[in-house]
Design an enzyme around this catalytic site. Structure first.
Site, PDB file in Angstrom:
ATOM      1  N   LYS A 212       0.956  -1.216  -0.211  1.00 12.39           N
ATOM      2  CA  LYS A 212      -0.098  -0.149  -0.117  1.00 12.39           C
ATOM      3  C   LYS A 212       1.110   1.196  -0.044  1.00 12.39           C
ATOM      4  O   LYS A 212       1.816   1.267   0.970  1.00 12.39           O
ATOM      5  CB  LYS A 212      -1.265   0.260   1.110  1.00 12.39           C
ATOM      6  CG  LYS A 212      -1.837   0.947   1.331  1.00 12.39           C
ATOM      7  CD  LYS A 212      -2.010   1.419   2.844  1.00 12.39           C
ATOM      8  CE  LYS A 212      -3.012   3.206   2.477  1.00 12.39           C
ATOM      9  NZ  LYS A 212      -4.227   2.745   3.465  1.00 12.39           N
ATOM     10  N   GLN A 213       0.747   2.482  -1.366  1.00  9.40           N
ATOM     11  CA  GLN A 213       1.585   3.228  -0.629  1.00  9.40           C
ATOM     12  C   GLN A 213       0.236   4.845  -1.853  1.00  9.40           C
ATOM     13  O   GLN A 213      -0.549   4.383  -1.904  1.00  9.40           O
ATOM     14  CB  GLN A 213       2.489   3.302  -2.189  1.00  9.40           C
ATOM     15  CG  GLN A 213       3.628   4.198  -2.003  1.00  9.40           C
ATOM     16  CD  GLN A 213       4.250   4.821  -0.702  1.00  9.40           C
ATOM     17  OE1 GLN A 213       3.651   5.307  -0.416  1.00  9.40           O
ATOM     18  NE2 GLN A 213       5.612   4.191  -0.724  1.00  9.40           N
TER      19      GLN A 213
END
Length: 361
Positions: free
Chosen positions: A243-244
């Site tokens: 997740k970014q």
């Protein structure tokens, strides 16, 4: 605000003036060199890895739930903001979500692949819902009661607890670049290894945190080169999904070096000339490239809620999909509004991934 469910032909209207640029752009780094999402993603990518059969089953369950089932894409509801940003700041706009059952109901009605939230929320509702939608237990959090406020991810739960309540995956955050990152890396590495041993998948929030990354002109916490490296560290820890935050700029290494008059980190000029450009799809593709060329799926976060949540969600989904990412994880934009509108926003995001008109750049 009145919102209607989308259809493929309306995606262009949500993008406004950016529609042509976002929907027709061809990325600098070729899509043929990436491992792209698809119905066979788990078998094509993870079946040849060291993940055991139980992990493969958990990943397949995650990819086979909700409106995006068996597409290779995911839509996830994350609700850890009650700790990360405080319960009042997160749920006062919609007190319905102080009740953990409504968090899970939103994920189900919204057609999500999974719900990612705290041990407390999932533990409270485990027996009623663990068989109905995949659970992702967020293991660590930053709390904001310490004075002065500190920013450090600490363990609130352990892997055994996640397994016992029926979770298919665990999640964690590392603040890469922070003074505490070394300890966080060790803690998360051990937790992810234990989770894989027990048959659960792993998701890592690969966030940056250091005052040096924020300069007068730009916030380089959102730089493609720095977030890309954070992703690369995350997949090294065997995070199955990364997740970014969506990148908004580039050149973080150089900016920090110039600000302090000394060399910071290491990069290469080809990152900026051949692998990226100023286009958001190229910046996000560099994030994907650092996720082992897409072998580990990249999900981008939706960000804070505001007046243009629906348009912003479509934009982020289009960029993520066209860059080669595997989905969106959307929290405050969905639960800080009436329940029905939260459901519609999830469906709108999912329509982007279901649309044949939105292709890989």
């Amino acid at each position: 605000m009145t919102v209607t469910l989308s259809n493929p032909s309306s995606i262009e209207s949500w993008l406004g003036d950016e529609a042509e640029s976002l929907l027709t752009y061809q990325a600098k780094y070729p899509k043929e060199q990436l491992h792209l999402p698809g119905p066979d993603f788990v078998e094509r990518v993870f079946a040849q890895s060291d993940r055991n059969p139980q992990v493969l089953r958990s990943l397949q369950q995650l990819y086979s739930t909700g409106r995006l089932a068996n597409t290779g894409y995911v839509s996830i509801l994350p609700v850890d903001q009650g700790i990360e940003h405080s319960g009042g700041a997160s749920f006062a706009p919609n007190p319905l979500y102080f009740d953990p059952e409504n968090i899970i109901k939103l994920a189900i009605e919204g057609g999500c692949n999974a719900v990612a939230t705290t041990l407390g929320v999932l533990g409270m509702m485990s027996r009623k819902y663990a068989h109905r939608i995949p659970f992702i237990v967020k293991l660590n959090h930053n709390e904001l009661l310490t004075y002065p406020n500190v920013y450090d991810q600490v363990m609130f739960a352990n892997v055994e607890q996640a397994w016992n309540l029926g979770a298919v995956a665990v999640g964690a955050t590392i603040y890469f670049g922070s003074p505490e990152s070394g300890r966080q890396i060790r803690e998360v590495s051990q937790a992810f290894a234990h989770a894989h041993k027990l048959g659960m998948a792993t998701i890592l929030w690969c966030y940056l945190r250091n005052n040096a990354f924020k300069q007068q002109d730009k916030d380089y916490h959102l730089a493609a080169d720095l977030t890309g490296q954070a992703n690369h560290l995350g997949v090294t820890l065997e995070a199955d999904i990364i997740k970014q935050k969506l990148p908004e700029c580039n050149g973080g290494y150089e900016a920090v070096s110039q600000a302090f008059g000394e060399k910071y980190g290491r990069t290469h000029k080809l990152v900026y000339s051949d692998l990226t450009s100023d286009h958001p799809i190229d910046l996000t593709r560099y994030q994907v490239l650092n996720c082992y060329a897409g072998r580990n799926g990249l999900i981008n976060s939706g960000g804070a809620s505001g007046k243009s949540d629906f348009a912003e969600a479509v934009r982020t989904a289009v960029i993520n999909k066209r860059a080669g990412g595997c989905g969106l994880i959307s929290g405050r934009k969905t639960f800080q509004r009436p329940f029905s509108e939260g459901v519609k926003l999830f469906h709108l995001i999912q329509d982007v991934y279901l649309s044949s008109e939105v292709t890989i750049a």
